[in-house]
Motif scaffolding. Structure first.
Motif, short mmCIF file in Angstrom:
data_model
loop_
_atom_site.label_atom_id
_atom_site.label_comp_id
_atom_site.label_asym_id
_atom_site.label_seq_id
_atom_site.Cartn_x
_atom_site.Cartn_y
_atom_site.Cartn_z
N LEU A 139 23.77 0.01 22.13
CA LEU A 139 22.39 0.47 21.95
C LEU A 139 22.08 1.54 23.00
CD1 LEU A 139 20.52 -2.92 21.42
CD2 LEU A 139 21.64 -1.49 19.71
N LYS A 140 21.49 2.62 22.58
CA LYS A 140 21.14 3.70 23.51
C LYS A 140 19.63 3.83 23.62
CE LYS A 140 22.01 8.58 24.56
NZ LYS A 140 22.72 9.81 24.15
N GLU A 141 19.13 3.89 24.86
CA GLU A 141 17.69 4.01 25.07
C GLU A 141 17.24 5.44 24.82
OE1 GLU A 141 14.23 2.93 28.36
OE2 GLU A 141 16.34 2.97 28.96
N GLN A 142 16.21 5.58 24.00
CA GLN A 142 15.58 6.87 23.76
C GLN A 142 14.22 6.84 24.45
OE1 GLN A 142 17.28 9.14 22.45
NE2 GLN A 142 18.92 8.04 21.42
N VAL A 143 14.08 7.66 25.49
CA VAL A 143 12.85 7.66 26.29
C VAL A 143 11.71 8.23 25.47
CG1 VAL A 143 11.75 8.47 28.40
CG2 VAL A 143 14.19 7.87 28.39
N GLY A 144 10.60 7.51 25.42
CA GLY A 144 9.46 7.93 24.63
C GLY A 144 8.77 9.15 25.22
N THR A 145 8.16 9.95 24.36
CA THR A 145 7.40 11.13 24.79
C THR A 145 6.07 11.14 24.06
OG1 THR A 145 8.45 12.48 23.07
CG2 THR A 145 9.49 12.45 25.25
N GLU A 146 5.11 11.83 24.64
CA GLU A 146 3.79 12.03 24.03
C GLU A 146 3.17 10.71 23.57
OE1 GLU A 146 4.12 14.85 20.92
OE2 GLU A 146 4.82 16.48 22.21
N GLY A 147 3.20 9.75 24.50
CA GLY A 147 2.55 8.48 24.22
C GLY A 147 3.40 7.49 23.45
N ARG A 148 4.59 7.89 23.00
CA ARG A 148 5.47 6.95 22.29
C ARG A 148 6.29 6.15 23.29
NH1 ARG A 148 6.77 8.07 16.96
NH2 ARG A 148 8.89 7.33 17.32
N LYS A 149 6.47 4.89 22.97
CA LYS A 149 7.25 4.02 23.85
C LYS A 149 8.74 4.29 23.66
CE LYS A 149 3.78 0.38 23.37
NZ LYS A 149 3.51 -0.98 22.85
N SER A 150 9.53 3.86 24.66
CA SER A 150 10.97 3.98 24.53
C SER A 150 11.47 3.06 23.43
CB SER A 150 11.65 3.62 25.86
OG SER A 150 11.26 4.52 26.88
N SER A 151 12.60 3.44 22.83
CA SER A 151 13.22 2.60 21.81
C SER A 151 14.71 2.51 22.10
CB SER A 151 12.99 3.17 20.42
OG SER A 151 13.63 4.44 20.29
N PHE A 152 15.37 1.55 21.47
CA PHE A 152 16.80 1.39 21.62
C PHE A 152 17.45 1.56 20.25
CE2 PHE A 152 15.19 -0.50 25.43
CZ PHE A 152 16.15 -0.20 26.40
N ASP A 153 18.20 2.66 20.10
CA ASP A 153 18.83 3.00 18.84
C ASP A 153 20.23 2.41 18.78
OD1 ASP A 153 16.58 4.52 18.97
OD2 ASP A 153 17.57 6.45 18.64
N VAL A 154 20.66 2.04 17.60
CA VAL A 154 22.03 1.56 17.39
C VAL A 154 22.96 2.76 17.33
CG1 VAL A 154 23.58 0.32 15.85
CG2 VAL A 154 21.23 -0.50 16.16
N VAL A 155 23.83 2.92 18.35
CA VAL A 155 24.80 4.01 18.36
C VAL A 155 26.22 3.50 18.14
CG1 VAL A 155 23.37 5.49 19.80
CG2 VAL A 155 24.95 3.89 20.89
N GLY A 156 26.41 2.18 18.28
CA GLY A 156 27.71 1.59 17.99
C GLY A 156 28.68 1.65 19.15
N LEU A 157 29.83 0.96 18.97
CA LEU A 157 30.88 0.86 19.98
C LEU A 157 32.22 1.24 19.37
CD1 LEU A 157 30.11 -2.63 21.58
CD2 LEU A 157 29.80 -0.43 22.70
N THR A 158 33.18 1.48 20.23
CA THR A 158 34.57 1.57 19.78
C THR A 158 35.05 0.15 19.52
OG1 THR A 158 35.43 1.42 22.03
CG2 THR A 158 34.89 3.62 21.21
N ASP A 159 36.34 0.00 19.26
CA ASP A 159 36.89 -1.32 18.97
C ASP A 159 37.17 -2.13 20.23
OD1 ASP A 159 36.79 -0.85 16.25
OD2 ASP A 159 38.82 -0.03 16.18
#
Length: 504
Positions: A139-159
């Motif tokens: 999961l990768k954190e996407q820092v929120g901007t313009e009043g939006r909160k941070s979110s954690f996106d599914v980016v996946g892993l290797t094996d």
């Protein structure tokens, strides 16, 4: 939300508005059924609650209050089932998000590796010292901007995570902390991307303490605790609370023992000292061997389901009497039935090597799990093969089980017919209900036909195989037992032996 044991202040978060305040007393009235006719109103279903939460987050931003999953609230028995884990994520505009964000029960990491393991070791100890929870990789954190909160996106892993040996996790945890944190290890696919999950149990003997330095984040002698959004050194107030709770629990646990001693009287009772290995009645004592002490401690620290009107555990087997020089006078023997049942229940009340010896000397060439018990006594594949070769079994049988232990021969067998449909369901996270002996046999063949770990969790698979085994054994149809035992052995290979063998 009340059914999931959420606090009043957390529930308020979802319902307070600038023009409408919902006070805590109103929620307490609903909780105890005293407000209006609230006691007659059924709780929302899990699906209704999830729909409410999705509507509460229309812009894809996670709420700052963590809502426990049904599994966390005791409503679902398996916290690492595919359904439970997938319920933690939602999709918005083609992107999958982690619903909870980082909380006191959830920590998110983008990558995974054993090279810099201090990052996740610290998080595991912190969760074990609080209420337990989930450490999720990919999961990768996407820092929120313009009043939006941070979110954690599914980016996946290797094996790297999926192919990691579970023993390696245990070795790192045992070497770094005392007592050792207990974790469940799961790999699952979310939106066609693989993520890794460590479900950490709250440790019953908290606090978990670091016993050595590891990287830059784990220091010898430190205690870590999971706070909202971070794993850090524990504060005095939280450490004090752990000790107070431990003292309270100790007093609660010892009172029934004292009452039992008073009922039995001094002539019918003895006290087992598990620290010094003695059994005494005040005037005489017996020495208890370290192996037996370790087994008793393992049983006491395990988690078992107690049925009403009967004890949760029944200790079975033989004591090993030894003379003054430590020589065994009499030795017990584990049966194949013990081996199968204890694997399915993930127990080792006997010495782990006794299970391996039983499989080789008494298994008569049948399919039996080996790797789980090898892991319990710290044997890798080569060590397992070496131990098999020194047993008293006939040479042909030692060669057979050595081939299975090394991976030259696998329990894998291609599925056909109804078993193929069961495999599809397992990869989707669904375990069929075992209702009759035919389904039990088909399920055993399906598990034997797995080429990799399915979406269904290990716990659910073990339960279904246990039902299948009991059903087939009760039928006394020996020919139906073989596919179930082979399925059990394949599950042992997949989860405890590396799982990289697919040849028949």
């Amino acid at each position: 939300m009340i059914r999931r044991s959420m606090a009043n202040k957390d529930i308020q978060f979802f319902f307070n508005r600038p023009d409408r305040s919902v006070n805590s007393g109103r929620i307490s009235g609903i909780r105890n059924g005293s407000y209006s006719n609230s006691g007659e109103i059924a709780a929302a279903t899990d699906e209704e609650l999830e729909a409410f939460l999705r509507a509460f987050e229309p812009d894809g931003v996670s709420a700052s209050i963590s809502v426990p999953q049904a599994s966390e609230a005791g409503l679902v028995s398996d916290p690492v089932s595919a359904a439970t884990l997938r319920g933690m994520f939602y999709e918005a505009n083609g992107i999958w998000f982690f619903r909870h964000g980082e909380s006191d029960r959830h920590e998110c990491k983008e990558g995974f590796g054993f090279r810099h393991c201090d990052k996740w070791l610290r998080a595991v100890a912190a969760l074990a010292n609080n209420r337990g929870g989930y450490l999720i990789f990919g999961l990768k954190e996407q820092v929120g901007t313009e009043g939006r909160k941070s979110s954690f996106d599914v980016v996946g892993l290797t094996d790297d995570f999926e192919n990691a040996d579970p023993v390696e996790f245990t070795k790192r945890l045992k070497a770094t902390f005392d007592p050792t944190p207990v974790v469940d290890i799961v790999s699952i696919e979310i939106g066609e991307k693989k993520i890794g999950v460590l479900h950490v149990h709250q440790h019953p003997a908290r606090p978990v303490i670091a016993v050595r330095n590891e990287g830059n984040l784990v220091k010898e002698g430190e205690i870590y605790f999971r706070y909202q959004g971070q794993s850090s050194r524990i504060k005095y107030s939280d450490l004090r609370a752990i000790f107070d709770e431990r003292d309270r629990q100790a007093r609660a646990n010892i009172m029934p023992m004292i009452e039992q001693l008073l009922r039995l009287g001094p002539h019918n009772a003895m006290i087992a000292d598990l620290a010094n290995g003695t059994l005494a009645d005040g005037t005489r004592s017996f020495s208890i061997g370290k192996e037996l002490i370790d087994q008793i401690k393992f049983i006491r620290e395990g988690q078992f389901t107690e049925k009403e009107g009967s004890p949760a555990l029944r200790l079975v087997g033989d004591l090993q009497a030894v003379d003054s020089e430590g020589q065994i006078i009499r030795r017990g023997f584990v049966t194949p039935t013990d081996l199968l049942n204890d694997f399915l229940e993930q127990q080792t009340p006997y010495e782990p090597k006794e299970y391996i010896r039983c499989a080789v000397e008494g298994g008569n060439g049948g399919w039996l799990p080996l790797h789980y018990f090898a892991n319990r006594c710290g044997l890798n594949r080569d060590g397992l093969v070496a131990y098999i070769k020194v047993t008293a079994a006939p040479q042909a049988r030692k060669d057979l089980y050595a081939a299975r232990a090394s991976g030259v021969q696998s329990a894998y067998s291609p599925a056909v017919g109804q078993s193929v449909d069961i495999i599809t369901a397992l990869h989707s996270g669904n375990v069929p209900e075992i209702t009759d002996i035919r389904i039990a046999a088909h399920f055993g063949r399906a598990v034997a036909g797995l080429k990799q770990k399915p979406g269904a969790g290990l716990s659910a698979m073990l339960k279904a195989l246990k039902i299948s085994l009991d059903m087939v054994q009760a039928s006394q149809r020996a020919s139906w037992l073989s596919p179930v035992r082979r399925g059990i052995s394949r599950l042992d290979e997949l989860y405890f032996g590396g799982g990289d063998w697919t040849q028949p």
